[in-house]
Each structure stands twice: as structure tokens, then as C-alpha cells.
Design an enzyme around this catalytic site. Structure first.
Site, PDB file in Angstrom:
ATOM      1  N   PHE A   4       0.833  -1.201   0.000  1.00  0.00           N
ATOM      2  CA  PHE A   4       0.000   0.000   0.000  1.00  0.00           C
ATOM      3  C   PHE A   4       0.868   1.252   0.000  1.00  0.00           C
ATOM      4  CE2 PHE A   4      -2.393  -3.181   2.461  1.00  0.00           C
ATOM      5  CZ  PHE A   4      -3.666  -3.117   1.905  1.00  0.00           C
ATOM      6  N   ASP A   5       0.446   2.253  -0.760  1.00  0.00           N
ATOM      7  CA  ASP A   5       0.955   3.609  -0.563  1.00  0.00           C
ATOM      8  C   ASP A   5       0.269   4.138   0.710  1.00  0.00           C
ATOM      9  OD1 ASP A   5       1.976   6.218  -0.941  1.00  0.00           O
ATOM     10  OD2 ASP A   5       0.254   6.790  -2.166  1.00  0.00           O
ATOM     11  N   GLY A   6       0.797   5.229   1.265  1.00  0.00           N
ATOM     12  CA  GLY A   6       0.208   5.779   2.490  1.00  0.00           C
ATOM     13  C   GLY A   6      -0.872   6.812   2.231  1.00  0.00           C
TER      14      GLY A   6
END
Length: 312
Positions: free
Chosen positions: A178-180
Site C-alpha cells: 500500500f501507498d500511504g
């Protein structure tokens, strides 16, 4: 709520309890490579497309972007049931399709050919098939159609747009990256960055360090993954999760870590890229799917052969 026009239950697959399961809906173009067929549909119309699908109904479609992700999800289910035969916290996969049931026979046959444990095939003639997601308890929706994804997000369902690409050979365990900001977390810091630049964003993060970030569109999905993951020791877990964020660890990493801790979401590994390209790290992780809100990051992931999904 009205049911989809035609739902085909896969009797070869044990049906899950939708109130407990992590229900993932995928469109046919997300799970199989239907680019040629889609082109035929756009250029020569629905009738020609249906004829083509019916003529080729016994010819399996080749795997699409989400294919290896679905296979890895099945591996998790297998391990969950080995761990506890009465387990209800399982993945439940359903296919949502704008095909008619007649042209959808090829989809069903392809899934059976590859041994995909898809519990339901929903053939919907509506323009907006996403209206059925909530009634099926869907927690994540993967589609190759941008309008579908935007509609699903507006309905409060975690959703992402997959781009067709060559798929790597599957391997286990299930790896999700996941990106943040604007994916797991809200886009509040992104907005500060747009208005006040990096220095403004760093100052904002320092001031807000003790305050958890807001929820992003994929938080619900990530939390459910985390819940499944906690049923195993770290060594034996069939699920591995990664945070790969453009934030710098020194200036902006603390709040991200504190937010995950506050949520009770254990991430196996976190990479703070400080604006560096994400491709090289993703090439090492080899996730089954990578979620990001930046198209340049999606492109970088695709360049190293990582199946990616854009969260608009």
C-alpha cells in the site's frame, strides 16, 4: 435492493458467510485479459462481441492483472482452514460482469479451467453495476473501468483501477503493498504539500505528530487483512503487508507509524522513500498487488512487472 439481473452460484465452491468474509468483487477485465474482446465490443458492437464469446466459450481466456492476486487469496483461505476448519474469516471472491449470462459462459469456463474459487458470477445489464456492491457486502472492488471505480468509491466501497499488463508467475504468501497518503491514510498532508510545499507539509506533520491521520479509501480492506493476519504467528502467516510511501522516514514517518499503531494495524515492512522511485523496492517485494494514488508510481510498478491498482 434489487439483485443483479442474473447471479450464477458456483456450486463447486463452498459458499462463505458474507457477514464474516472479506468479500472482493472483480470485473472480468480485471481478472482475465479481455483487451482484444473489449476492442471488438467498442469497434463492432455488442452483438458481434456476444457471438465471439459464444463461439469461443470453451477457449480459456488468458490471465489478467488481478489473476495472481486471486490465486494468492485462495492460498490464504487454504491456510486459514488448515489452521481452523470452522474458520469464517475467509476471502470470498465474486465476479461482477456487464456480460449477458450467454456471453458469460466463457468467463465461468475460464475460471473453472484455472481452478479459481469464485463463489458467484453476477451478470448485470445495468450501466452502473456498482449499485450491487453493498448488497453483496463487498469490501474491495477491482475494475479496469475508471467510471466503475469512481462510482464504487462514492458508494463508500474500497476500490481501485487495474491496468492490463503481463502477469508474473504466482507465488505465496499473499503480498499486498500500500501507498500511504490518499490510500491507507486520508489526503490531508497531500493537500498541505500542494498548497505550502514540502517544508509546509513537514511542519504540519511535526505539529500533528500525536494526532492519528484520517482514514483513506483502502483502510477498511487493510484492517480486514490485518485481522486475518493476526490469526497466525509472523513466521507462519500466509499474508504479508507492506507500506511503500513517498514520505521521508525522518521527518514524516513518525506520524504514519503512530497512526498504524493507533489503528492496531500491523504492517510487516515499511519503506519511506523520501520521494525516490518506488519501482526498485517493489521489484524486490514482488507484491501480488500494489495500491497507489499516483499514476507515475503505478507506471513505475508496471515497468518492473508488478500488478498495480490505482486509487483515484
Amino acid at each position: 435492493m434489487a439483485e443483479p439481473e442474473s447471479t450464477v452460484i458456483n456450486t463447486n465452491v463452498k459458499q462463505k458467510d458474507p457477514s464474516k468474509a472479506l468479500v472482493i468483487a472483480v470485473t472480468t477485465r480485471a481478472i482475465f485479459n479481455l483487451e482484444q474482446e473489449h476492442k471488438l465490443y467498442l469497434e463492432r458492437g455488442k452483438e458481434e462481441y456476444i457471438r465471439h464469446q459464444e463461439t469461443n466459450q470453451h477457449k480459456p481466456l488468458s490471465p489478467g492483472t488481478a489473476f495472481s492476486f486471486i490465486q494468492a487469496v485462495q492460498y490464504v483461505n487454504k491456510k486459514m482452514l488448515e489452521n481452523n476448519p470452522a474458520e469464517k474469516d475467509l476471502f470470498d471472491i465474486l465476479v461482477l460482469s456487464n456480460n449477458s449470462p450467454e456471453s458469460g459462459v466463457r468467463i465461468i469456463n475460464s475460471a473453472k479451467h484455472y481452478g479459481l474459487e469464485i463463489s458467484k458470477f453476477c451478470f448485470v445489464s445495468d450501466e452502473d453495476s456498482t449499485k450491487y456492491l453493498k448488497s453483496h457486502g463487498v469490501k474491495l472492488f477491482l475494475s479496469a473501468d475508471r467510471t466503475d471505480v469512481c462510482n464504487a468509491l462514492q458508494r463508500g466501497v474500497s476500490a481501485a483501477l487495474v491496468f492490463q499488463q503481463e502477469v508474473q508467475a504466482p507465488s505465496t504468501p499473499l503480498r499486498v503493498a500500500f501507498d500511504g497518503d490518499a490510500v491507507l491514510f486520508s489526503n490531508e498532508t497531500d493537500q498541505i504539500f500542494q498548497e505550502h510545499g514540502l517544508e509546509g507539509a513537514v511542519q504540519y506533520e511535526r505539529a500533528m505528530e500525536a494526532v492519528p491521520m484520517g482514514e483513506g479509501p483502502l483502510k477498511t480492506f487493510a484492517m480486514h487483512l490485518g485481522k486475518m493476519r493476526r490469526k497466525f504467528s509472523q513466521e507462519k502467516s500466509p499474508i504479508r503487508t507492506y507500506l511503500v510511501t513517498a514520505r521521508s522516514g525522518r521527518d514524516m514517518g513518525i506520524r504514519a507509524i503512530k497512526t498504524l499503531r493507533e489503528w492496531g494495524l500491523a504492517i510487516d515492512e515499511a519503506f519511506f522513500m523520501d520521494g525516490a522511485p518506488k519501482g526498485p523496492i517493489l521489484a524486490q517485494i514482488q507484491p501480488h498487488i500494489f495500491f497507489d494514488d499516483g499514476l507515475h508510481n503505478i507506471q513505475g510498478a508496471q515497468n518492473v512487472g508488478v500488478p498495480s491498482a490505482w486509487v483515484p
